[in-house]
Motif scaffolding. Structure first.
Motif, PDB file in Angstrom:
ATOM      1  N   PRO B 172     -14.501 -52.520 -22.606  1.00 29.38           N
ATOM      2  CA  PRO B 172     -14.433 -51.273 -21.827  1.00 29.38           C
ATOM      3  C   PRO B 172     -14.246 -50.067 -22.746  1.00 29.38           C
ATOM      4  O   PRO B 172     -13.426 -50.114 -23.660  1.00 29.38           O
ATOM      5  CB  PRO B 172     -13.186 -51.463 -20.956  1.00 29.38           C
ATOM      6  CG  PRO B 172     -12.874 -52.899 -20.992  1.00 29.38           C
ATOM      7  CD  PRO B 172     -13.459 -53.468 -22.232  1.00 29.38           C
ATOM      8  N   LYS B 173     -15.004 -49.016 -22.481  1.00 31.89           N
ATOM      9  CA  LYS B 173     -14.919 -47.891 -23.405  1.00 31.89           C
ATOM     10  C   LYS B 173     -13.621 -47.121 -23.226  1.00 31.89           C
ATOM     11  O   LYS B 173     -13.183 -46.410 -24.122  1.00 31.89           O
ATOM     12  CB  LYS B 173     -16.169 -47.004 -23.290  1.00 31.89           C
ATOM     13  CG  LYS B 173     -16.165 -45.918 -22.265  1.00 31.89           C
ATOM     14  CD  LYS B 173     -17.498 -45.173 -22.372  1.00 31.89           C
ATOM     15  CE  LYS B 173     -17.572 -44.013 -21.411  1.00 31.89           C
ATOM     16  NZ  LYS B 173     -17.304 -44.329 -20.006  1.00 31.89           N
ATOM     17  N   GLU B 174     -12.943 -47.356 -22.082  1.00 35.21           N
ATOM     18  CA  GLU B 174     -11.650 -46.709 -21.874  1.00 35.21           C
ATOM     19  C   GLU B 174     -10.622 -47.147 -22.918  1.00 35.21           C
ATOM     20  O   GLU B 174      -9.727 -46.386 -23.260  1.00 35.21           O
ATOM     21  CB  GLU B 174     -11.097 -47.017 -20.475  1.00 35.21           C
ATOM     22  CG  GLU B 174     -11.752 -46.260 -19.343  1.00 35.21           C
ATOM     23  CD  GLU B 174     -12.996 -46.958 -18.852  1.00 35.21           C
ATOM     24  OE1 GLU B 174     -13.375 -47.998 -19.447  1.00 35.21           O
ATOM     25  OE2 GLU B 174     -13.595 -46.485 -17.880  1.00 35.21           O
ATOM     26  N   LEU B 175     -10.735 -48.407 -23.390  1.00 41.12           N
ATOM     27  CA  LEU B 175      -9.775 -48.877 -24.393  1.00 41.12           C
ATOM     28  C   LEU B 175      -9.778 -47.963 -25.596  1.00 41.12           C
ATOM     29  O   LEU B 175      -8.750 -47.575 -26.116  1.00 41.12           O
ATOM     30  CB  LEU B 175     -10.171 -50.285 -24.851  1.00 41.12           C
ATOM     31  CG  LEU B 175      -9.757 -51.450 -23.997  1.00 41.12           C
ATOM     32  CD1 LEU B 175     -10.122 -52.745 -24.684  1.00 41.12           C
ATOM     33  CD2 LEU B 175      -8.268 -51.392 -23.760  1.00 41.12           C
ATOM     34  N   GLU B 177     -11.122 -44.885 -25.712  1.00 39.90           N
ATOM     35  CA  GLU B 177     -10.763 -43.513 -25.332  1.00 39.90           C
ATOM     36  C   GLU B 177      -9.252 -43.371 -25.275  1.00 39.90           C
ATOM     37  O   GLU B 177      -8.682 -42.381 -25.722  1.00 39.90           O
ATOM     38  CB  GLU B 177     -11.386 -43.174 -23.979  1.00 39.90           C
ATOM     39  CG  GLU B 177     -12.884 -43.033 -24.060  1.00 39.90           C
ATOM     40  CD  GLU B 177     -13.537 -42.813 -22.705  1.00 39.90           C
ATOM     41  OE1 GLU B 177     -14.708 -42.432 -22.696  1.00 39.90           O
ATOM     42  OE2 GLU B 177     -12.881 -43.033 -21.671  1.00 39.90           O
ATOM     43  N   CYS B 178      -8.612 -44.404 -24.718  1.00 35.46           N
ATOM     44  CA  CYS B 178      -7.164 -44.358 -24.605  1.00 35.46           C
ATOM     45  C   CYS B 178      -6.537 -44.337 -25.993  1.00 35.46           C
ATOM     46  O   CYS B 178      -5.602 -43.584 -26.246  1.00 35.46           O
ATOM     47  CB  CYS B 178      -6.694 -45.576 -23.818  1.00 35.46           C
ATOM     48  SG  CYS B 178      -5.008 -45.454 -23.316  1.00 35.46           S
ATOM     49  N   ALA B 179      -7.059 -45.146 -26.896  1.00 36.93           N
ATOM     50  CA  ALA B 179      -6.531 -45.171 -28.263  1.00 36.93           C
ATOM     51  C   ALA B 179      -6.693 -43.809 -28.922  1.00 36.93           C
ATOM     52  O   ALA B 179      -5.810 -43.340 -29.644  1.00 36.93           O
ATOM     53  CB  ALA B 179      -7.247 -46.245 -29.081  1.00 36.93           C
ATOM     54  N   ARG B 180      -7.813 -43.164 -28.642  1.00 42.29           N
ATOM     55  CA  ARG B 180      -8.044 -41.873 -29.286  1.00 42.29           C
ATOM     56  C   ARG B 180      -7.123 -40.808 -28.711  1.00 42.29           C
ATOM     57  O   ARG B 180      -6.665 -39.925 -29.431  1.00 42.29           O
ATOM     58  CB  ARG B 180      -9.517 -41.477 -29.151  1.00 42.29           C
ATOM     59  CG  ARG B 180     -10.411 -42.468 -29.912  1.00 42.29           C
ATOM     60  CD  ARG B 180     -11.842 -42.058 -29.894  1.00 42.29           C
ATOM     61  NE  ARG B 180     -12.000 -40.758 -30.517  1.00 42.29           N
ATOM     62  CZ  ARG B 180     -12.973 -39.910 -30.217  1.00 42.29           C
ATOM     63  NH1 ARG B 180     -13.843 -40.228 -29.300  1.00 42.29           N
ATOM     64  NH2 ARG B 180     -13.052 -38.767 -30.824  1.00 42.29           N
ATOM     65  N   TYR B 192      -7.917 -50.986 -35.076  1.00 41.64           N
ATOM     66  CA  TYR B 192      -6.734 -51.556 -34.431  1.00 41.64           C
ATOM     67  C   TYR B 192      -7.004 -52.055 -33.021  1.00 41.64           C
ATOM     68  O   TYR B 192      -6.268 -52.888 -32.511  1.00 41.64           O
ATOM     69  CB  TYR B 192      -5.601 -50.527 -34.381  1.00 41.64           C
ATOM     70  CG  TYR B 192      -5.107 -50.100 -35.742  1.00 41.64           C
ATOM     71  CD1 TYR B 192      -4.801 -51.046 -36.717  1.00 41.64           C
ATOM     72  CD2 TYR B 192      -4.970 -48.757 -36.068  1.00 41.64           C
ATOM     73  CE1 TYR B 192      -4.367 -50.660 -37.969  1.00 41.64           C
ATOM     74  CE2 TYR B 192      -4.521 -48.357 -37.322  1.00 41.64           C
ATOM     75  CZ  TYR B 192      -4.215 -49.318 -38.269  1.00 41.64           C
ATOM     76  OH  TYR B 192      -3.789 -48.942 -39.504  1.00 41.64           O
ATOM     77  N   ILE B 193      -7.995 -51.495 -32.367  1.00 41.90           N
ATOM     78  CA  ILE B 193      -8.228 -51.863 -30.966  1.00 41.90           C
ATOM     79  C   ILE B 193      -9.529 -52.641 -30.791  1.00 41.90           C
ATOM     80  O   ILE B 193      -9.524 -53.774 -30.316  1.00 41.90           O
ATOM     81  CB  ILE B 193      -8.246 -50.612 -30.062  1.00 41.90           C
ATOM     82  CG1 ILE B 193      -6.989 -49.786 -30.262  1.00 41.90           C
ATOM     83  CG2 ILE B 193      -8.424 -51.004 -28.610  1.00 41.90           C
ATOM     84  CD1 ILE B 193      -5.704 -50.460 -29.854  1.00 41.90           C
ATOM     85  N   PRO B 196     -10.016 -56.115 -33.091  1.00 44.17           N
ATOM     86  CA  PRO B 196      -9.213 -57.253 -32.613  1.00 44.17           C
ATOM     87  C   PRO B 196      -9.685 -57.786 -31.260  1.00 44.17           C
ATOM     88  O   PRO B 196      -9.675 -58.993 -31.031  1.00 44.17           O
ATOM     89  CB  PRO B 196      -7.804 -56.667 -32.491  1.00 44.17           C
ATOM     90  CG  PRO B 196      -7.783 -55.533 -33.429  1.00 44.17           C
ATOM     91  CD  PRO B 196      -9.163 -54.972 -33.450  1.00 44.17           C
ATOM     92  N   VAL B 197     -10.107 -56.876 -30.387  1.00 41.27           N
ATOM     93  CA  VAL B 197     -10.577 -57.311 -29.068  1.00 41.27           C
ATOM     94  C   VAL B 197     -11.901 -58.056 -29.202  1.00 41.27           C
ATOM     95  O   VAL B 197     -12.204 -58.958 -28.434  1.00 41.27           O
ATOM     96  CB  VAL B 197     -10.700 -56.088 -28.130  1.00 41.27           C
ATOM     97  CG1 VAL B 197     -11.443 -56.458 -26.875  1.00 41.27           C
ATOM     98  CG2 VAL B 197      -9.326 -55.566 -27.792  1.00 41.27           C
ATOM     99  N   LYS B 282     -11.256 -58.591 -20.599  1.00 41.14           N
ATOM    100  CA  LYS B 282     -10.541 -58.044 -19.446  1.00 41.14           C
ATOM    101  C   LYS B 282      -9.457 -57.107 -19.953  1.00 41.14           C
ATOM    102  O   LYS B 282      -8.721 -57.459 -20.854  1.00 41.14           O
ATOM    103  CB  LYS B 282      -9.932 -59.171 -18.627  1.00 41.14           C
ATOM    104  CG  LYS B 282     -10.988 -60.032 -17.978  1.00 41.14           C
ATOM    105  CD  LYS B 282     -10.397 -60.832 -16.831  1.00 41.14           C
ATOM    106  CE  LYS B 282     -11.465 -61.677 -16.186  1.00 41.14           C
ATOM    107  NZ  LYS B 282     -11.825 -62.845 -16.979  1.00 41.14           N
ATOM    108  N   GLY B 283      -9.419 -55.934 -19.362  1.00 41.31           N
ATOM    109  CA  GLY B 283      -8.491 -54.909 -19.850  1.00 41.31           C
ATOM    110  C   GLY B 283      -7.062 -55.163 -19.487  1.00 41.31           C
ATOM    111  O   GLY B 283      -6.725 -56.041 -18.773  1.00 41.31           O
TER     112      GLY B 283
END
Lengths: 363, 283
Positions: B172-175, B177-180, B192-193, B196-197, B282-283
């Motif tokens: 999911p691209k939100e992962l 975006e959230c990290a940024r 980091y995100i 690993p995913v 899965k997020g």
């Protein structure tokens, strides 16, 4: 100060003009809700504030500083996503600590803040778990926790409750409201659910087709909708509309169509000047209709046929047919009606609204 | 699972499964039995009375001794391992970065570039080895492991890129975006995100790349000539087939031991590999 100013912002995609000049002033500590149907530009606007979308035209300022070119990490904001966007390979603790680690906080401070947030959100027992072991509501709490540990200038919420079931949604809605009362952080919240918008927002911004339709406090939108769209969007069940002609007979102004002849209340009639002899849309909320009795004058009531009566306990929702148009009325639970029964409905004149038939603006 | 009567389970599940398994495993069985069968049993005609193709009562280790003692098989194994590991590492590194860029950075022509990379993967090696051998000769890399380490990525990088592109799209691209928003720069969010995913996807790309370079034949045949530089597939064929004589025992022993590392790699990562090919995040 963490006020947010959106000034004449546009967003163009290759073949789509998503946001068409939105201007909005959000005060420090205010909770503003952007609400509208899908594709109305609310999420795009939020993402532009977050820095996840570029701004085609206009300015966005956070705390009186233009942030148009600033990457998301430098805007000092936190965002809660619809699908939570928890980092699946990290524990709950690490999820919440990630933003602080990236910003080089020392370990003790990180632990203090994460534990504090976990306390507030009641997720202390889950700190060592991975997100996939949590329920939807718990995941949502972790996502909230991740936002609050950073103590940002602005919280952005992108439909955070729409993945939850109805009961949990109501519960989390209250928690978000409480959280805001406690932290008093400027918040922008996007939703398509008008109930959420009304219950959460200090002010609500109704959007449609990339334009702001109306900005106001929840009750202001409910009582004085600026146009027919807002009137129909806010309130549940939605406002009833009927096409009428405005006529003046003997000094009084009437809105008429084949099934009804309604006397326009005087304060509205005073503004009817330019509309006389022209079509206008009459709007009346279901809760401003009641079963007519002898006391209801002829020109503040109309006849309708009951199609369905929904017994909700505290009220009865009547689905009606009045001439050509469908109507909904919310009446006392003691009322006894049968389908196909012909009834007479009285109108509360204070609830009458009129909209220009072509511009749809309120009269 | 098939529901209903017992015979249905037999006819529609167990029997087809058994046939499929026999079909799949028989070559391995044949490889093993031939490895341990003495020459006297290997080269008798089928119409003899004592012809027993599927079993032997006189197992021998003569073929193994020959393979490990008389040929440079252990050197081939080492060569193959070295080449496969280095080529896989290079290709994975490039493939992961390219796959990320093509799936996440919205630059002009990204889709076209992605398709072009896939098309380069489709160019048959039988055509590509001619210009490649010219390049190898120009840089005097012929008959060294580097000739293969540098030419395998020509098909491994497109392959890894394509596979990783697909996998990154399922994250999911939100992962990110959230990290940024959380304060990570783009490279930090990736490191980091996203990576690993994407480990299951990276592992499956790794297994594929390793297997492809382990089994590669044409480039190895063309670019390597001296016996001590060869890889297992080429070495076994060129040193154990002399003229029209097939040394079946050592050949099969070589094939058996040559397939063991790949089998180990598969079984070790099979869980991740399956979720890498089929699953999303899965997020």
């Amino acid at each position: 100060m963490s006020n947010v100013t959106i000034r004449q912002v546009h967003k163009h995609y290759a073949d789509f003009h998503a946001v068409k000049g939105v201007s909005l002033e959000i005060k420090d500590k205010e909770f503003v809700v952007l609400v509208g149907p899908s594709g109305c530009g609310k999420t795009t606007t939020l993402r532009m504030v977050a820095g996840l979308e570029t701004i085609s035209e206009g300015d966005i300022m956070i705390g009186n500083k233009i942030v148009n070119e600033l990457p998301p990490m430098d805007r000092d904001i936190a965002m809660v996503f619809q699908n939570y966007a928890l980092y699946p390979h990290m524990t709950v603790y690490d999820n919440m600590a990630f933003g602080l680690k990236m910003r080089k906080f020392d370990k003790a401070e990180i632990a203090r803040r994460v534990n504090n947030a976990a306390d507030i959100l009641d997720i202390k027992d889950h700190l060592t778990r991975k997100p996939r072991m949590l329920s939807g509501g718990q995941r949502q709490r972790v996502a909230l926790g991740r936002a609050i540990v950073r103590n940002p200038k602005v919280f952005l919420f992108d439909e955070p409750l729409s993945n939850l079931d109805a009961k949990l949604r109501v519960q989390m809605r209250v928690e978000i409201k409480k959280l805001h009362q406690r932290l008093a952080t400027t918040s922008i919240y996007v939703t398509h659910d008008q109930v959420e918008a009304m219950t959460l927002g200090d002010r609500v911004v109704v959007m449609k087709d990339g334009l702001i339709q109306q900005v106001g406090e929840p009750l202001e939108l409910y009582n004085n909708p600026a146009n027919r769209y807002v009137a129909g969007f806010i309130g549940s069940p939605a406002m009833n509309f009927a096409d009428t002609m405005i006529e003046e007979v003997g000094g009084a102004v009437y809105a008429t169509n084949p099934t009804m002849r309604i006397r326009v209340p005087e304060q509205i009639a005073a503004r009817m000047g330019p509309h006389k002899g022209k079509p206008a849309t009459l709007g009346i909320r279901p809760e401003d209709l009641h079963m007519a009795s002898g006391a209801d004058p002829e020109d503040l009531s109309f006849e309708a046929v009951v199609e369905v009566a929904e017994q909700l306990g505290a009220e009865i929702i009547l689905d009606l047919k009045a001439g050509g148009s469908a109507m909904v009325a919310s009446v006392e639970p003691t009322v006894k009606v049968k389908p196909q029964q012909k009834i007479r409905l009285g109108i509360n004149p204070a609830g009458l609204r009129f909209f220009d038939a072509t511009t749809e603006a309120a009269i | 699972m098939i529901e209903g009567a017992v015979w249905r389970r037999w006819v529609f599940f167990r029997l087809p499964m058994a046939i499929f398994l026999i079909f799949l495993l028989f070559p391995f069985y044949w490889m093993i039995i031939t490895t341990f069968r003495p020459d006297g049993e290997l080269y008798i005609p089928w119409y003899r009375a004592n012809y027993k193709p599927f079993w032997t009562w006189n197992p021998t280790t003569a073929h193994l001794k020959y393979l490990f003692g008389e040929t440079t098989f252990l050197i081939w194994m080492w060569n193959t391992t070295f080449i496969a590991v280095v080529a896989t590492a290079i290709s994975l590194f490039c493939g992961v970065l390219a796959g990320y860029a093509l799936s996440r950075l919205n630059f002009r022509g990204a889709a076209l570039l992605g398709t072009t990379i896939f098309i380069t993967y489709l160019v048959p090696q039988t055509l590509l080895f001619i210009p490649l051998s010219e390049i190898i000769r120009t840089y005097s890399l012929g008959d060294t492991p580097w000739s293969l380490i540098l030419s395998y990525p020509t098909f491994l990088i497109p392959f890894c890129t394509w596979l990783m592109m697909g996998y990154f799209k399922s994250v999911p691209k939100e992962l990110e975006e959230c990290a940024r928003i959380d304060g990570a720069a783009r490279w930090q969010a990736m490191l980091y995100i996203i990576i690993p995913v994407a480990v299951p996807g990276i592992l499956s790309a790794m297994i594929f790349a390793f297997t492809l370079s382990w089994n590669e034949f044409i480039y190895a045949l063309v670019f390597l000539s001296s016996p001590e530089q060869k890889t297992v597939p080429v070495g076994v064929i060129s040193e154990l087939v002399r003229g029209d004589v097939f040394f079946w025992g050592p050949l099969m022993a070589g094939a058996l031991f040559g397939s063991i590392p790949v089998a180990i790699a598969y079984s070790f990562f099979v869980e991740q590999y399956v979720s890498g090919v089929t699953g999303s995040v899965k997020g």
